[in-house]
Every structure is written in structure tokens, then in C-alpha cells.
Write a protein that holds these residues in place. Structure first.
Motif, PDB file in Angstrom:
ATOM      1  N   GLU A 432       0.813  -1.221   0.000  1.00 24.55           N
ATOM      2  CA  GLU A 432       0.000   0.000   0.000  1.00 24.55           C
ATOM      3  C   GLU A 432       0.842   1.265   0.000  1.00 24.55           C
ATOM      4  O   GLU A 432       0.381   2.332  -0.389  1.00 24.55           O
ATOM      5  CB  GLU A 432      -0.975  -0.008   1.181  1.00 24.55           C
ATOM      6  N   ARG A 433       2.119   1.128   0.453  1.00 27.51           N
ATOM      7  CA  ARG A 433       2.997   2.301   0.487  1.00 27.51           C
ATOM      8  C   ARG A 433       3.651   2.578  -0.872  1.00 27.51           C
ATOM      9  O   ARG A 433       4.241   3.629  -1.060  1.00 27.51           O
ATOM     10  CB  ARG A 433       4.116   2.082   1.508  1.00 27.51           C
ATOM     11  N   LEU A 434       3.586   1.605  -1.776  1.00 24.27           N
ATOM     12  CA  LEU A 434       4.268   1.806  -3.071  1.00 24.27           C
ATOM     13  C   LEU A 434       3.501   2.803  -3.931  1.00 24.27           C
ATOM     14  O   LEU A 434       2.281   2.789  -3.963  1.00 24.27           O
ATOM     15  CB  LEU A 434       4.422   0.479  -3.821  1.00 24.27           C
ATOM     16  N   ARG A 435       4.251   3.644  -4.616  1.00 24.84           N
ATOM     17  CA  ARG A 435       3.670   4.691  -5.459  1.00 24.84           C
ATOM     18  C   ARG A 435       4.041   4.458  -6.919  1.00 24.84           C
ATOM     19  O   ARG A 435       4.980   3.739  -7.224  1.00 24.84           O
ATOM     20  CB  ARG A 435       4.209   6.068  -5.020  1.00 24.84           C
ATOM     21  N   GLY A 436       3.327   5.121  -7.788  1.00 24.03           N
ATOM     22  CA  GLY A 436       3.613   5.004  -9.214  1.00 24.03           C
ATOM     23  C   GLY A 436       4.797   5.871  -9.636  1.00 24.03           C
ATOM     24  O   GLY A 436       5.399   6.571  -8.821  1.00 24.03           O
ATOM     25  N   TYR A 437       5.110   5.789 -10.925  1.00 28.54           N
ATOM     26  CA  TYR A 437       6.228   6.543 -11.490  1.00 28.54           C
ATOM     27  C   TYR A 437       5.779   7.271 -12.749  1.00 28.54           C
ATOM     28  O   TYR A 437       4.806   6.871 -13.400  1.00 28.54           O
ATOM     29  CB  TYR A 437       7.387   5.602 -11.829  1.00 28.54           C
ATOM     30  N   ALA A 438       6.506   8.343 -13.073  1.00 25.48           N
ATOM     31  CA  ALA A 438       6.287   9.042 -14.349  1.00 25.48           C
ATOM     32  C   ALA A 438       7.590   8.971 -15.136  1.00 25.48           C
ATOM     33  O   ALA A 438       8.669   8.949 -14.542  1.00 25.48           O
ATOM     34  CB  ALA A 438       5.903  10.489 -14.088  1.00 25.48           C
ATOM     35  N   ILE A 439       7.489   8.917 -16.455  1.00 24.62           N
ATOM     36  CA  ILE A 439       8.690   8.910 -17.299  1.00 24.62           C
ATOM     37  C   ILE A 439       9.117  10.352 -17.560  1.00 24.62           C
ATOM     38  O   ILE A 439       8.303  11.188 -17.944  1.00 24.62           O
ATOM     39  CB  ILE A 439       8.412   8.164 -18.626  1.00 24.62           C
ATOM     40  N   THR A 440      10.406  10.638 -17.312  1.00 18.94           N
ATOM     41  CA  THR A 440      10.904  11.998 -17.532  1.00 18.94           C
ATOM     42  C   THR A 440      11.791  12.089 -18.772  1.00 18.94           C
ATOM     43  O   THR A 440      12.109  13.166 -19.246  1.00 18.94           O
ATOM     44  CB  THR A 440      11.724  12.487 -16.320  1.00 18.94           C
ATOM     45  N   PHE A 441      12.269  10.922 -19.242  1.00 15.81           N
ATOM     46  CA  PHE A 441      13.064  10.890 -20.481  1.00 15.81           C
ATOM     47  C   PHE A 441      12.831   9.547 -21.150  1.00 15.81           C
ATOM     48  O   PHE A 441      12.750   8.526 -20.471  1.00 15.81           O
ATOM     49  CB  PHE A 441      14.565  11.048 -20.178  1.00 15.81           C
ATOM     50  N   GLU A 442      12.701   9.538 -22.486  1.00 13.35           N
ATOM     51  CA  GLU A 442      12.592   8.259 -23.174  1.00 13.35           C
ATOM     52  C   GLU A 442      13.134   8.358 -24.592  1.00 13.35           C
ATOM     53  O   GLU A 442      13.033   9.397 -25.242  1.00 13.35           O
ATOM     54  CB  GLU A 442      11.142   7.758 -23.198  1.00 13.35           C
ATOM     55  N   ALA A 443      13.725   7.238 -25.051  1.00  8.97           N
ATOM     56  CA  ALA A 443      14.240   7.157 -26.417  1.00  8.97           C
ATOM     57  C   ALA A 443      13.076   6.785 -27.338  1.00  8.97           C
ATOM     58  O   ALA A 443      12.074   6.236 -26.876  1.00  8.97           O
ATOM     59  CB  ALA A 443      15.335   6.100 -26.491  1.00  8.97           C
ATOM     60  N   PRO A 444      13.194   7.081 -28.634  1.00  9.62           N
ATOM     61  CA  PRO A 444      12.084   6.791 -29.552  1.00  9.62           C
ATOM     62  C   PRO A 444      11.784   5.300 -29.713  1.00  9.62           C
ATOM     63  O   PRO A 444      10.643   4.930 -30.005  1.00  9.62           O
ATOM     64  CB  PRO A 444      12.545   7.405 -30.887  1.00  9.62           C
ATOM     65  N   ALA A 445      12.773   4.413 -29.531  1.00 13.01           N
ATOM     66  CA  ALA A 445      12.506   2.977 -29.666  1.00 13.01           C
ATOM     67  C   ALA A 445      13.100   2.236 -28.476  1.00 13.01           C
ATOM     68  O   ALA A 445      14.091   2.685 -27.882  1.00 13.01           O
ATOM     69  CB  ALA A 445      13.121   2.452 -30.962  1.00 13.01           C
ATOM     70  N   LEU A 446      12.491   1.100 -28.113  1.00  8.30           N
ATOM     71  CA  LEU A 446      12.959   0.263 -26.995  1.00  8.30           C
ATOM     72  C   LEU A 446      13.269   1.121 -25.764  1.00  8.30           C
ATOM     73  O   LEU A 446      14.351   1.047 -25.180  1.00  8.30           O
ATOM     74  CB  LEU A 446      14.181  -0.551 -27.428  1.00  8.30           C
ATOM     75  N   ARG A 447      12.274   1.923 -25.366  1.00 10.80           N
ATOM     76  CA  ARG A 447      12.534   2.942 -24.350  1.00 10.80           C
ATOM     77  C   ARG A 447      12.895   2.378 -22.979  1.00 10.80           C
ATOM     78  O   ARG A 447      13.544   3.047 -22.177  1.00 10.80           O
ATOM     79  CB  ARG A 447      11.312   3.853 -24.222  1.00 10.80           C
ATOM     80  N   HIS A 448      12.454   1.126 -22.699  1.00 13.18           N
ATOM     81  CA  HIS A 448      12.686   0.586 -21.354  1.00 13.18           C
ATOM     82  C   HIS A 448      14.158   0.503 -20.979  1.00 13.18           C
ATOM     83  O   HIS A 448      14.511   0.565 -19.807  1.00 13.18           O
ATOM     84  CB  HIS A 448      12.021  -0.779 -21.199  1.00 13.18           C
ATOM     85  N   PHE A 449      15.052   0.359 -21.987  1.00 13.22           N
ATOM     86  CA  PHE A 449      16.474   0.213 -21.681  1.00 13.22           C
ATOM     87  C   PHE A 449      17.083   1.482 -21.087  1.00 13.22           C
ATOM     88  O   PHE A 449      17.969   1.402 -20.249  1.00 13.22           O
ATOM     89  CB  PHE A 449      17.266  -0.154 -22.945  1.00 13.22           C
ATOM     90  N   THR A 450      16.607   2.639 -21.534  1.00 11.30           N
ATOM     91  CA  THR A 450      17.300   3.877 -21.157  1.00 11.30           C
ATOM     92  C   THR A 450      16.404   4.922 -20.492  1.00 11.30           C
ATOM     93  O   THR A 450      16.884   6.005 -20.156  1.00 11.30           O
ATOM     94  CB  THR A 450      17.919   4.527 -22.417  1.00 11.30           C
ATOM     95  N   ALA A 451      15.120   4.617 -20.310  1.00  9.78           N
ATOM     96  CA  ALA A 451      14.186   5.631 -19.791  1.00  9.78           C
ATOM     97  C   ALA A 451      14.608   6.119 -18.403  1.00  9.78           C
ATOM     98  O   ALA A 451      15.235   5.401 -17.627  1.00  9.78           O
ATOM     99  CB  ALA A 451      12.780   5.048 -19.732  1.00  9.78           C
ATOM    100  N   HIS A 452      14.259   7.380 -18.101  1.00  6.61           N
ATOM    101  CA  HIS A 452      14.422   7.929 -16.757  1.00  6.61           C
ATOM    102  C   HIS A 452      13.034   8.084 -16.141  1.00  6.61           C
ATOM    103  O   HIS A 452      12.066   8.380 -16.844  1.00  6.61           O
ATOM    104  CB  HIS A 452      15.089   9.315 -16.811  1.00  6.61           C
ATOM    105  N   PHE A 453      12.951   7.897 -14.826  1.00  9.94           N
ATOM    106  CA  PHE A 453      11.660   7.972 -14.132  1.00  9.94           C
ATOM    107  C   PHE A 453      11.726   8.941 -12.953  1.00  9.94           C
ATOM    108  O   PHE A 453      12.807   9.240 -12.430  1.00  9.94           O
ATOM    109  CB  PHE A 453      11.269   6.589 -13.576  1.00  9.94           C
ATOM    110  N   ARG A 454      10.541   9.357 -12.532  1.00 11.13           N
ATOM    111  CA  ARG A 454      10.386  10.179 -11.335  1.00 11.13           C
ATOM    112  C   ARG A 454       9.320   9.501 -10.489  1.00 11.13           C
ATOM    113  O   ARG A 454       8.303   9.043 -11.021  1.00 11.13           O
ATOM    114  CB  ARG A 454       9.937  11.575 -11.751  1.00 11.13           C
ATOM    115  N   ARG A 455       9.581   9.436  -9.173  1.00 10.16           N
ATOM    116  CA  ARG A 455       8.631   8.798  -8.278  1.00 10.16           C
ATOM    117  C   ARG A 455       7.483   9.764  -8.003  1.00 10.16           C
ATOM    118  O   ARG A 455       7.723  10.951  -7.721  1.00 10.16           O
ATOM    119  CB  ARG A 455       9.325   8.421  -6.983  1.00 10.16           C
ATOM    120  N   LEU A 456       6.244   9.301  -8.101  1.00 12.24           N
ATOM    121  CA  LEU A 456       5.099  10.167  -7.829  1.00 12.24           C
ATOM    122  C   LEU A 456       4.816  10.160  -6.328  1.00 12.24           C
ATOM    123  O   LEU A 456       4.971   9.137  -5.670  1.00 12.24           O
ATOM    124  CB  LEU A 456       3.872   9.676  -8.612  1.00 12.24           C
ATOM    125  N   SER A 457       4.395  11.296  -5.788  1.00 10.16           N
ATOM    126  CA  SER A 457       4.158  11.328  -4.346  1.00 10.16           C
ATOM    127  C   SER A 457       2.712  11.048  -4.028  1.00 10.16           C
ATOM    128  O   SER A 457       1.847  11.119  -4.886  1.00 10.16           O
ATOM    129  CB  SER A 457       4.579  12.678  -3.776  1.00 10.16           C
TER     130      SER A 457
END
Ligand SMILES: *Cc1c(COP(=O)(O)O)cnc(C)c1O
Length: 457
Positions: A432-457
């Protein structure tokens, strides 16, 4: 029943570097909450993938010393070729540096615009290589394979009826080959039954379409057939694998999986004209036909690995140790894709974190928590990996939000897995304490390898 023990002793060890929860919190933040960007040295238990991460045996390492590094006609090639031919029954064997190189060569020859390649479920590199050739990759997963909570023996099966109506619709002339992926990796490491392979082949024969196996986990699939399919309990895994291959006209293989090596692959097939074209492409892109992008020592290690992987004690331990992890999580109420697959357990992040919607990446939230809590590295297979954007910028999510815990072969012991179970259950208790994330940077293809995230409060 007695405990199923690891069927090996450990002769060479690699230390794990321990980190504190505090340290991991800052390591993860520095890696922008993307475990792909965390250094392996900062990971305690690495379950990112089972690909190329296996432990080789003393005999494989001995093969590394024995490898014949001659440019042409190396002894190691002939051992490799003999082993692959005996196992698959194929007439032509072409070594490549990994599975996707075999795919690239094959689809450059048989693919192209206007063609369709059906599969039970395409693995991502296979789909990418089909599409790169201009052809269309189409999946025909059986209905029960689409439901994570349904317990069934062969959820990796091909939907043969849907495939046949597709062939009638598009015309057999536009379908140069059909694939079955064993085990069905993208479908949760679920096996395909012998009956399904046989019936798919029989149907394809009526239309003159060749059948290929994407055989990365052929040994795990063979062992599931032995355990689950009537009539196979007394057959050896090797006999079962040979029967699976007997229905195929060709094979693509990543040796980084069930050949238990760190690098390698091959293409094997019966069609002489395609084999000749493939060898021409091989020489341009990989190397001479008797090494194809690999060193002689790699070919030795693959040949040895292909024999070891079919050892019944090994397979019993392998399939049982993955099921052990899955069953312990199920017993604790953690939602997973059932039943556990051959090489990995998949946590169902939608049910794990019902309060985190897909556009806040529940799988990524679980992945991050497992790393901070226990130093375990896993991978999100959901909206981060497969999400697309609609024209209005909103996220189009895939049907499932999963977290994959892939188990490298012969690397971790039961106490490592017990530790993983404890960490996942601990995470689940605090979900219940876990929060979602937002993507702050992504590459045009296969984004999961290099994406940056921000924790949502
Ligand atoms: C890993 C894999 C591939 C690609 O092999 P690589 O060696 O990673 O290039 C293809 N198909 C399946 C099912 C796989 O698991």
C-alpha cells in the motif's frame, strides 16, 4: 518426496558485493529509477534475464581451452555441427553470434514486403527482424495463454484454427514460414505441447508452408512435455526434443539460453537453397561458415552445453527450482502468472498494486521496490516496455503489467531463492505504500532500456 538438490558441486565462486538499503536508495535514484542503468556490481541477486547469464560447467570451460581457432574447417565446428545435426535432424547448420543474427539472416532471405510470418508469440528481436525485412509479424497465442490466473499445462500453444483461417485469408504464397517459439518466452515461459507442434505441422503441410522452431528453450519445453503430456513420461528429454525437431523444417536458436553459454546461436534448416543464401549473408555479416561470428572455443562450449542441458537431473532441478519460487509466492498470496514458466516467474503487477494505474507504471514500482528492499534486479514487462502513445498523447497499455524474475541457469542456490521469496513477500506486505512513477526521459525505440523515471508522491 526428498528435496530436489542442485545436481552440481561448486568449484569456482564469484563474490556478491553487499549494499545497504540506504545505499541502494541513492544508487537507484542516481540510475533514474531504471534498474537497466544500475551497475551489476551494485546488484545482490540479478534476475534481469536468463540470457547469457548461465554458469558453464567444468567440461565447458575445458572446451574453451580445447577450442580449435583455425579460420576454416576447425575441429570445434565439426563437433558443434555433429551435435546440432544429431539433436535437430537438420541438414544444414550455420553458426551465428547470437539468436537475432540467425533471425536477421533468415528474414533477409524469406521476409520482405507483403509477406506474413505467424508465430505463437514473437519474441521482441524476432518481431523486430521480421518487421525490419518489411514483412508483418502476427501472433496466434491460444486463448488460455491470455489469462494469467488460469492454470493450464500448455499455455504456450499455437491457436491452430485461428492460424489456418489467417492462411486462407492472406494466401499461403504470402507466408514463407510459420514459427513456434518453445517455450513461449513472451507468453510467460509457458510450454507448447507435442500434439500442438505435430498438429500445426500437419495443417501447414496442407498449404506447403514450412515450420520453424524458435528453439531457445527447447530442453525446458521437452521436460514439460515429459511431465505433463500423456505418453511421454518414459521418454528421455533428448528423445522428446528430437521428436519436437522432427516436425520442423528449420530452427533458430539463441545458445545463450538452453545451450548454457554466455554467447552464441545458430540457424539450422533442411532447404538447401535457403542455406546457400544464408551462408552468403553469413560471410558478409558474421564470418566464414565454419565459425560464423564465434570463436572455436565458443562452438566447443555450445556443443557441450547442448548435451548437458538434456540431462534429466539438470532439467528436474531447473524446472522444479523455478516452480519452487512461484509456488512459495502463490502460497503467500502474491499474484503471479500461473503456472510458473520454465525460466522465470512473472509477478502480476496489476493485482499486486491495484491502486497504481497502468499510466503510473505499477510494474516499474515493484521492480524499484525489490531493488531497494533486497538488491534484487528484475524487469518490467508491461506499459514501460510495450506502451505506445495515442495521437492525443495518452498511454495505450498492453493487456498485462508484469514483473519478470528470470532465473539464470546453475547460478543461484536454494538459499538465494529463499531470500528472493522473503524480499518479494516483504514488498507485498508493504504494497500500500508503493507509489507510481512518471517517465521523464525516453528514447524513440525500446525505451525501457534507457528511460528515466520520477517517483510520484
Ligand atoms: C533470446 C531470444 C531470442 C534472441 O536471441 P539473442 O541471442 O538474444 O539474440 C529469440 N527468441 C527467443 C524466444 C529468445 O528468448
Amino acid at each position: 518426496m526428498k528435496t530436489i538438490i542442485e545436481p552440481f558441486k561448486i568449484k569456482s565462486v564469484e563474490p556478491i558485493r553487499f549494499t545497504s538499503e540506504e545505499e541502494r536508495r541513492s544508487i537507484l535514484a542516481e540510475a533514474h529509477f531504471n534498474p537497466f542503468l544500475v551497475k551489476a556490481d551494485d546488484v545482490l541477486i540479478d534476475l534481469l534475464t536468463d540470457s547469457g547469464t548461465s554458469a558453464m560447467s567444468a567440461k565447458q570451460w575445458a572446451g574453451i581451452m580445447e577450442g580449435d581457432e583455425s579460420y576454416a574447417g576447425a575441429k570445434s565446428f565439426f563437433r558443434f555441427e555433429r551435435t546440432v545435426k544429431e539433436l535437430t535432424g537438420m541438414s544444414f547448420v550455420i553458426p551465428t553470434h547470437q539468436g537475432r543474427a540467425a533471425e536477421k539472416i533468415l528474414f533477409s532471405i524469406i521476409g520482405g514486403k507483403g509477406k506474413f510470418i505467424p508465430n505463437n508469440t514473437h519474441f521482441d528481436t524476432t518481431r523486430a527482424n521480421v518487421e525490419f525485412s518489411g514483412a508483418e509479424a502476427v501472433d496466434f497465442m491460444t486463448e488460455e495463454g491470455r489469462h494469467p490466473e488460469v492454470e493450464a499445462d500448455f499455455k504456450g500453444n499455437m491457436d491452430i484454427a485461428a492460424l489456418e483461417s489467417f492462411i486462407r485469408d492472406k494466401g499461403a504464397a504470402n507466408i514463407p514460414a510459420c514459427f513456434i517459439t518453445v517455450t513461449n518466452n513472451s507468453g510467460g515461459g509457458q510450454p507448447v505441447s507435442m500434439a500442438n507442434i505435430r498438429d500445426t505441422k500437419a495443417m501447414l503441410s496442407r498449404y506447403g508452408i514450412p515450420l520453424f522452431l524458435d528453439a531457445c528453450r527447447f530442453a525446458e519445453n521437452a521436460y514439460f512435455i515429459k511431465l505433463r503430456e500423456p505418453g511421454y513420461a518414459d521418454r528421455s528429454p533428448k528423445e522428446i526434443a528430437q521428436e519436437m525437431f522432427s516436425y520442423a523444417d528449420g530452427v533458430t536458436m539463441s545458445a545463450k539460453k538452453d545451450a548454457i553459454v554466455n554467447m552464441g546461436g545458430f540457424l539450422a534448416l533442411n532447404d538447401e537453397s535457403i542455406a546457400a543464401q544464408a551462408r552468403t549473408l553469413l560471410i558478409i555479416t558474421e564470418g566464414f561458415p565454419t565459425y560464423g561470428g564465434l570463436a572455436g572455443r565458443d562452438l566447443e562450449a555450445i556443443a557441450q552445453g547442448l548435451e548437458e542441458v538434456l540431462d534429466e537431473h539438470y532439467l528436474k532441478y531447473r524446472i522444479r527450482s523455478v516452480a519452487y519460487l512461484g509456488d512459495k509466492l502463490t502460497a503467500a498470496g502474491v499474484p503471479i502468472l500461473r503456472p510458473p514458466g520454465g525460466h522465470a516467474v512473472y509477478i502480476d503487477a496489476k493485482r499486486f498494486l491495484p491502486h497504481v494505474p497502468p499510466n503510473e507504471y505499477p510494474g516499474q514500482s515493484v521492480v524499484c521496490d525489490l531493488y531497494v528492499r533486497g538488491g534484487i534486479r528484475s524487469v518490467e514487462i508491461g506499459s514501460v516496455m510495450f506502451g505506445k502513445y495515442a495521437t492525443d498523447g495518452s498511454l495505450i497499455s498492453p493487456p498485462l503489467e508484469l514483473v519478470r524474475l528470470a532465473i539464470p541457469r546453475r547460478v543461484y542456490t536454494q538459499s538465494h531463492i529463499d531470500y528472493v521469496v522473503e524480499v518479494v513477500i516483504d514488498s507485498f506486505k508493504h504494497r500500500e505504500r508503493l507509489r507510481g512513477y512518471a517517465i521523464t526521459f525516453e528514447a524513440p525505440a525500446l525505451r525501457h532500456f534507457t528511460a528515466h523515471f520520477r517517483r510520484l508522491s
